[in-house]
Design a protein around this motif. Structure first.
Motif, mmCIF file in Angstrom:
data_model
loop_
_atom_site.group_PDB
_atom_site.id
_atom_site.type_symbol
_atom_site.label_atom_id
_atom_site.label_comp_id
_atom_site.label_asym_id
_atom_site.label_seq_id
_atom_site.Cartn_x
_atom_site.Cartn_y
_atom_site.Cartn_z
ATOM 1 N N LEU A 1 -0.920 -4.478 1.004
ATOM 2 C CA LEU A 1 -1.043 -3.638 -0.183
ATOM 3 C C LEU A 1 -2.367 -3.983 -0.844
ATOM 4 O O LEU A 1 -2.638 -5.148 -1.140
ATOM 5 N N ASP B 1 3.877 5.200 -4.547
ATOM 6 C CA ASP B 1 2.637 5.966 -4.433
ATOM 7 C C ASP B 1 2.782 7.210 -3.570
ATOM 8 O O ASP B 1 1.805 7.919 -3.351
ATOM 9 N N ASP C 1 7.597 5.584 -1.181
ATOM 10 C CA ASP C 1 7.325 4.450 -2.069
ATOM 11 C C ASP C 1 6.752 4.961 -3.391
ATOM 12 O O ASP C 1 6.567 6.173 -3.569
ATOM 13 N N SER D 1 4.972 -1.871 -6.597
ATOM 14 C CA SER D 1 5.043 -1.694 -5.145
ATOM 15 C C SER D 1 5.675 -2.905 -4.470
ATOM 16 O O SER D 1 6.510 -2.746 -3.568
ATOM 17 N N VAL E 1 -2.416 0.899 -3.424
ATOM 18 C CA VAL E 1 -1.370 1.160 -4.415
ATOM 19 C C VAL E 1 -1.948 1.116 -5.822
ATOM 20 O O VAL E 1 -2.908 0.398 -6.095
#
Length: 123
Positions: free
Chosen positions: A57, A112, A110, A18, A12
């Protein structure tokens, strides 16, 4: 020999954005964090507080451009016990990117651009 799922990883650009998205959209909470001594990366593991599976992540300090997701033909999938409420939340968040009413599912994306499939618990 037996194997079981442990986690999936995605990289990310904005870690805090995020984390906030996954908390709001899917109720995931941080279960563990690992930070490089030199600050070059941070790994944050998110969980649903129900299953042992985690979403990792990864934030890389020196990465500045969007990740190349190719044709984005891979995705995560979540079931929900309240499909209509989940749909309303995601519609309000503006993150629904694809709907398949015939199959009874939809996808959100999301920050990204990763796609996440949302399924009712009972199909």
């Amino acid at each position: 020999m037996k194997f079981s799922f442990n986690h999936n990883n995605i990289n990310v650009l904005d870690l805090e954005k995020s984390i906030a998205f996954y908390k709001e959209a899917l109720g995931l909470v941080e279960t563990r964090r690992k930070e490089a001594e030199d600050g070059s990366f941070v790994l944050v593991f998110l969980g649903d507080e129900t299953t042992p599976h985690r979403l990792e992540l990864t934030w890389l300090r020196d990465w500045e451009r969007p990740y190349n997701l190719g044709d984005n033909e891979f995705h995560l999938a979540f079931t929900t016990d309240d499909y209509e409420r989940a749909y309303s939340l995601h519609k309000e968040m503006g993150c629904i990117c694809y709907e398949n009413n015939k199959m009874g599912l939809y996808f959100i994306n999301d920050p990204d651009g990763y796609w996440i499939e949302i399924l009712p618990e009972k199909r």
